[in-house]
Structures are given as structure tokens and as C-alpha cells.
Design a protein around this motif. Structure first.
Motif, PDB file in Angstrom:
ATOM      1  N   PRO A  93       0.815  -1.223   0.000  1.00 37.88           N
ATOM      2  CA  PRO A  93       0.000   0.000   0.000  1.00 37.88           C
ATOM      3  C   PRO A  93       0.852   1.279   0.000  1.00 37.88           C
ATOM      4  N   VAL A  94       0.278   2.349  -0.538  1.00 35.89           N
ATOM      5  CA  VAL A  94       0.986   3.634  -0.660  1.00 35.89           C
ATOM      6  C   VAL A  94       1.475   4.132   0.707  1.00 35.89           C
ATOM      7  N   ARG A  95       0.635   3.905   1.735  1.00 38.22           N
ATOM      8  CA  ARG A  95       0.967   4.352   3.086  1.00 38.22           C
ATOM      9  C   ARG A  95       2.364   3.847   3.503  1.00 38.22           C
ATOM     10  N   ILE A  96       2.672   2.589   3.166  1.00 45.06           N
ATOM     11  CA  ILE A  96       3.968   2.017   3.546  1.00 45.06           C
ATOM     12  C   ILE A  96       5.093   2.675   2.753  1.00 45.06           C
ATOM     13  N   TYR A  97       4.863   2.892   1.440  1.00 43.06           N
ATOM     14  CA  TYR A  97       5.892   3.555   0.630  1.00 43.06           C
ATOM     15  C   TYR A  97       6.218   4.940   1.182  1.00 43.06           C
ATOM     16  N   VAL A  98       5.166   5.693   1.563  1.00 41.33           N
ATOM     17  CA  VAL A  98       5.392   7.050   2.086  1.00 41.33           C
ATOM     18  C   VAL A  98       6.153   6.964   3.415  1.00 41.33           C
ATOM     19  N   THR A  99       5.763   6.023   4.274  1.00 41.59           N
ATOM     20  CA  THR A  99       6.452   5.871   5.558  1.00 41.59           C
ATOM     21  C   THR A  99       7.934   5.579   5.349  1.00 41.59           C
ATOM     22  N   ILE A 100       8.242   4.632   4.440  1.00 43.63           N
ATOM     23  CA  ILE A 100       9.644   4.270   4.196  1.00 43.63           C
ATOM     24  C   ILE A 100      10.405   5.484   3.662  1.00 43.63           C
ATOM     25  N   LEU A 139      13.677   7.143   5.378  1.00 49.68           N
ATOM     26  CA  LEU A 139      14.950   7.334   4.673  1.00 49.68           C
ATOM     27  C   LEU A 139      15.414   8.782   4.759  1.00 49.68           C
ATOM     28  N   LEU A 140      14.457   9.729   4.646  1.00 54.54           N
ATOM     29  CA  LEU A 140      14.816  11.148   4.753  1.00 54.54           C
ATOM     30  C   LEU A 140      15.369  11.459   6.141  1.00 54.54           C
ATOM     31  N   ILE A 141      14.658  10.972   7.168  1.00 52.11           N
ATOM     32  CA  ILE A 141      15.098  11.230   8.540  1.00 52.11           C
ATOM     33  C   ILE A 141      16.475  10.595   8.774  1.00 52.11           C
ATOM     34  N   VAL A 164      14.863  -0.249   2.396  1.00 52.15           N
ATOM     35  CA  VAL A 164      14.727  -0.242   0.935  1.00 52.15           C
ATOM     36  C   VAL A 164      14.542  -1.667   0.425  1.00 52.15           C
ATOM     37  N   VAL A 165      15.368  -2.597   0.922  1.00 58.97           N
ATOM     38  CA  VAL A 165      15.300  -3.982   0.441  1.00 58.97           C
ATOM     39  C   VAL A 165      13.952  -4.608   0.801  1.00 58.97           C
ATOM     40  N   LEU A 166      13.513  -4.418   2.035  1.00 57.06           N
ATOM     41  CA  LEU A 166      12.301  -5.110   2.487  1.00 57.06           C
ATOM     42  C   LEU A 166      11.039  -4.556   1.839  1.00 57.06           C
ATOM     43  N   TYR A 167      10.965  -3.229   1.681  1.00 60.52           N
ATOM     44  CA  TYR A 167       9.699  -2.639   1.225  1.00 60.52           C
ATOM     45  C   TYR A 167       9.755  -2.137  -0.213  1.00 60.52           C
ATOM     46  N   PHE A 168      10.721  -1.263  -0.558  1.00 64.26           N
ATOM     47  CA  PHE A 168      10.794  -0.794  -1.944  1.00 64.26           C
ATOM     48  C   PHE A 168      11.067  -1.967  -2.884  1.00 64.26           C
ATOM     49  N   MET A 169      11.905  -2.913  -2.441  1.00 67.80           N
ATOM     50  CA  MET A 169      12.251  -4.040  -3.308  1.00 67.80           C
ATOM     51  C   MET A 169      11.370  -5.267  -3.013  1.00 67.80           C
ATOM     52  N   HIS A 170      10.389  -5.097  -2.139  1.00 72.43           N
ATOM     53  CA  HIS A 170       9.343  -6.108  -1.908  1.00 72.43           C
ATOM     54  C   HIS A 170       9.849  -7.433  -1.344  1.00 72.43           C
ATOM     55  N   VAL A 171      11.076  -7.460  -0.817  1.00 71.91           N
ATOM     56  CA  VAL A 171      11.610  -8.748  -0.361  1.00 71.91           C
ATOM     57  C   VAL A 171      10.766  -9.315   0.776  1.00 71.91           C
ATOM     58  N   ARG A 172      10.219  -8.439   1.604  1.00 78.19           N
ATOM     59  CA  ARG A 172       9.398  -8.911   2.703  1.00 78.19           C
ATOM     60  C   ARG A 172       8.225  -9.765   2.218  1.00 78.19           C
ATOM     61  N   TYR A 173       7.728  -9.468   1.016  1.00 74.51           N
ATOM     62  CA  TYR A 173       6.578 -10.189   0.479  1.00 74.51           C
ATOM     63  C   TYR A 173       6.983 -11.197  -0.595  1.00 74.51           C
ATOM     64  N   SER A 174       8.292 -11.404  -0.761  1.00 74.45           N
ATOM     65  CA  SER A 174       8.751 -12.268  -1.852  1.00 74.45           C
ATOM     66  C   SER A 174       8.879 -13.720  -1.403  1.00 74.45           C
ATOM     67  N   THR A 175       9.166 -14.587  -2.374  1.00 76.60           N
ATOM     68  CA  THR A 175       9.289 -16.019  -2.094  1.00 76.60           C
ATOM     69  C   THR A 175      10.561 -16.299  -1.285  1.00 76.60           C
TER      70      THR A 175
END
Lengths: 248, 99
Positions: free
Chosen positions: B7-14, B18-20, B53-64
Motif C-alpha cells: 500500500p501507498v501508506r507504507i511507501y510514504v512511511t519508508i 529514509l529522509l530522517i 529499501v530492500v524489504l519494502y521498496f524491493m518487496h523482499v518482505r513479500y517475496s518467495t
């Protein structure tokens, strides 16, 4: 194979489905896996350079801190934020492709490309500054070989090299070899990424991607995020390592 | 489609994390921490940012699982690269071989 051409495909054929895959999901997962295997080779490739960095930094700590302090921290920070922003717009481009929203998808891809080019522009400005300060290592650059002016004590001219105790011009040159090798390879990856994004923009304008078929956006996104991660490490290691010693 | 859409909410949070993280690492660089803590703090922030970045932007958390194995193998082999190289460089002056 004339009979094949006339009969409809057995599967619920998406035009992008290649014949050697069962369905779109299998095709997508194979593509993602392939991209990850490629990224493993990239991790190994950049890993070697991070190893060289760690080794020479442990040998010449003062020279590395002095050379790092000469880098422009403002431009470095701005570039880090630009790249993180571009990673965000890339992630959003994947999202809008998955949800089938065409206009925001194209918009996000264009924004990613523009931010990537902004990064490269700022990088070019930094390289040009280093050229004018005679900090390009070796004798590769005609007319302006490596020969920085070392600042006397109390001199605050930012164009001169401020050496901490134990640092020499020769050891600082080693930092700049590594700096240009690593940021140069990173910039090359950005240029390739910009090319890939251009391809994505052209083909998404042709409506080639949809929720069923978005592997190209997904895997180029993976590549783009990887390049972002390399910078996430390069920025503190190259720009920030000696700042606390600056006024000591 | 069994694909997970983040969801967009997670992308914005990440993105905000990263900015902080970036601002925090710049701030921390100017603090004079004792010993090698400046480097450790900088690397901790960098590794945290990279993990997000790896877990959420690169979707590894939801990957096989297969993707997890591939990534773990890469990190493991990079560990070997560093461990073996430094086991050499850091121990070179432990013995003198008479020249």
C-alpha cells in the motif's frame, strides 16, 4: 508450425506471455528471480570496491578523513535526498502499474528519470570542482594533473587541501582513486538506469504494461533501488567520515 | 494474481524514514563521539536505511523464500570476502619471518 498459428493458445493468453512459461505469474517470478541473481553479481562487484576502501582507510585514516572533508557535504546531502526521492517515485511507478493507473504510472517514471538526471548533474558539478582543485588522481587528465594546494595552518580556503596530522598528498591521492572509481561506477549505473527508464517511459506510453504484465517496471525498479542502496553506503563512507575532526 | 501489492501508506512511511535517516547521519557525523563510534553510528544508519529499501521498496518482505536465499547467499559471500581478506591484512605483523 502452421497449425499452431491458426489455433488459439491453450492458456488464457496474455500477449506478453512467452511460450515456455505456464502462466503470467510464473513468468513474473522467473523474471524477478533472474534480476535478483544479477543483483547478487552486482553486490559482489561493488563489494570488492568497498573492500578496497575499507583496507586503504584502515591504512591511511588521517588522509582519508582529510580528503573526505574536502568533498562538498551540501551537494552530497542534496544528492542523497534526490536519489531517495527517485527511489520513492520508482516504487510508486511499480504500484501504479500493478493497480493499472496509467497516467500516474507514466508521471512517476518521468519523475524518476528527471531525479536521476538531477543526481548526475550535481555529480558532474562535483567532479568539475575536483578537476579545478587538481584532485583528479594520476596523469590521466591532460593539463591538470593531481597536484592540490595544501593549506597552511589557519588558512580556510575551501579549494585548498586541509591535511590532518599524519596525512600526505600522496595518501590523499589514494582516497581520490577510490572516490572516483566508486562514484564513477555508481554514476555509470545511474546512466544505464536512465536509459532503462527511458525505455520504460516509451513502452508505458504505448500502453505495453498492465496489472497482468508489469515485470519490466518491477525488475528495473529492483535495479534502481539497488543503485540507491549503493549510494546509501557511499554517502557516509565518502562524505562524512572525518567531519567530527574538522575543527579539532 | 497472488501478488502482494504494497500500500501507498507504507511507501510514504519508508520514504520519510529514509529522509530522517539521511538528516540523522549528517548530524551524527559532526558530533565527536569517542573511539570509532562515528563510523559505527554512520554504518548502523546506512544498514538500517538499506534494510528498509530492500524489504519494502524491493518487496523482499513479500517475496518467495527463494529470493531470501539468493539475498542471504550474496551477503554471506560478501562476508567471506571481507573476513578472509582482513584475516590476512590484520595479522601480517603478528609474526616476523626474518626478513
Amino acid at each position: 508450425m502452421a497449425s499452431h498459428a491458426t489455433t488459439a493458445p491453450e492458456t488464457h493468453g496474455h500477449p506478453a506471455l512467452q511460450h515456455h512459461f505456464e502462466n503470467m505469474e510464473q513468468q513474473r517470478e522467473a523474471g524477478t528471480l533472474g534480476m535478483w541473481v544479477f543483483l547478487v553479481t552486482e553486490i559482489m562487484f561493488f563489494g570488492g570496491m568497498f573492500l578496497a576502501y575499507t583496507l586503504y582507510r584502515s591504512m591511511y585514516p588521517a588522509a582519508f578523513a582529510s580528503a573526505s572533508n574536502h568533498l562538498d557535504i551540501t551537494l552530497g546531502t542534496v544528492n542523497t535526498i534526490v536519489l531517495i526521492f527517485s527511489s520513492f517515485t520508482m516504487a510508486m511507478a511499480v504500484y501504479f502499474t500493478q493497480t493499472g493507473k496509467h497516467r500516474p504510472q507514466v508521471l512517476c517514471l518521468i519523475m524518476t528519470l528527471v531525479l536521476g538526471l538531477t543526481f548526475l548533474g550535481i555529480k558532474a558539478k562535483e567532479y568539475s570542482d575536483k578537476y579545478h582543485d587538481h584532485l583528479i588522481p594520476g596523469r590521466l587528465i591532460p593539463g591538470n594533473p593531481y597536484n592540490p594546494v595544501v593549506a597552511e595552518h589557519g588558512d580556510t580556503d575551501p579549494h585548498k587541501l586541509h591535511l590532518l596530522e599524519g596525512a600526505t598528498k600522496e595518501k590523499v591521492e589514494m582516497f581520490y582513486w577510490i572516490y572516483f572509481a566508486m562514484t564513477g561506477m555508481h554514476a555509470l549505473h545511474m546512466i544505464i538506469g536512465a536509459g532503462l527508464l527511458t525505455y520504460l517511459i516509451i513502452f508505458s506510453l504505448k500502453l505495453r504494461f498492465d496489472p497482468e504484465y508489469h515485470s519490466p517496471v518491477e525488475v528495473i525498479g529492483l535495479y534502481w533501488h539497488f543503485v540507491d542502496i549503493v549510494w546509501i553506503f557511499l554517502f557516509p563512507l565518502l562524505y562524512l567520515l572525518g567531519r567530527h575532526l574538522e575543527h579539532g | 494474481m497472488s501478488e502482494h501489492i504494497v500500500p501507498v501508506r507504507i511507501y510514504v512511511t519508508i520514504f520519510l524514514v529514509l529522509l530522517i535517516g539521511t538528516l540523522l547521519t549528517v548530524w551524527a557525523a559532526f558530533q565527536d563521539f569517542p573511539w570509532q563510534l562515528n563510523t559505527i553510528v554512520a554504518l548502523t544508519i546506512a544498514i538500517t536505511k538499506a534494510t528498509f529499501v530492500v524489504l519494502y521498496f524491493m518487496h523482499v518482505r513479500y517475496s518467495t523464500r527463494l529470493i531470501w536465499v539468493i539475498l542471504a547467499a550474496a551477503l554471506f559471500w560478501m562476508g567471506i570476502l571481507f573476513a578472509l581478506t582482513f584475516s590476512d591484512y590484520w595479522t601480517r605483523d603478528w609474526i616476523s619471518i626474518g626478513y
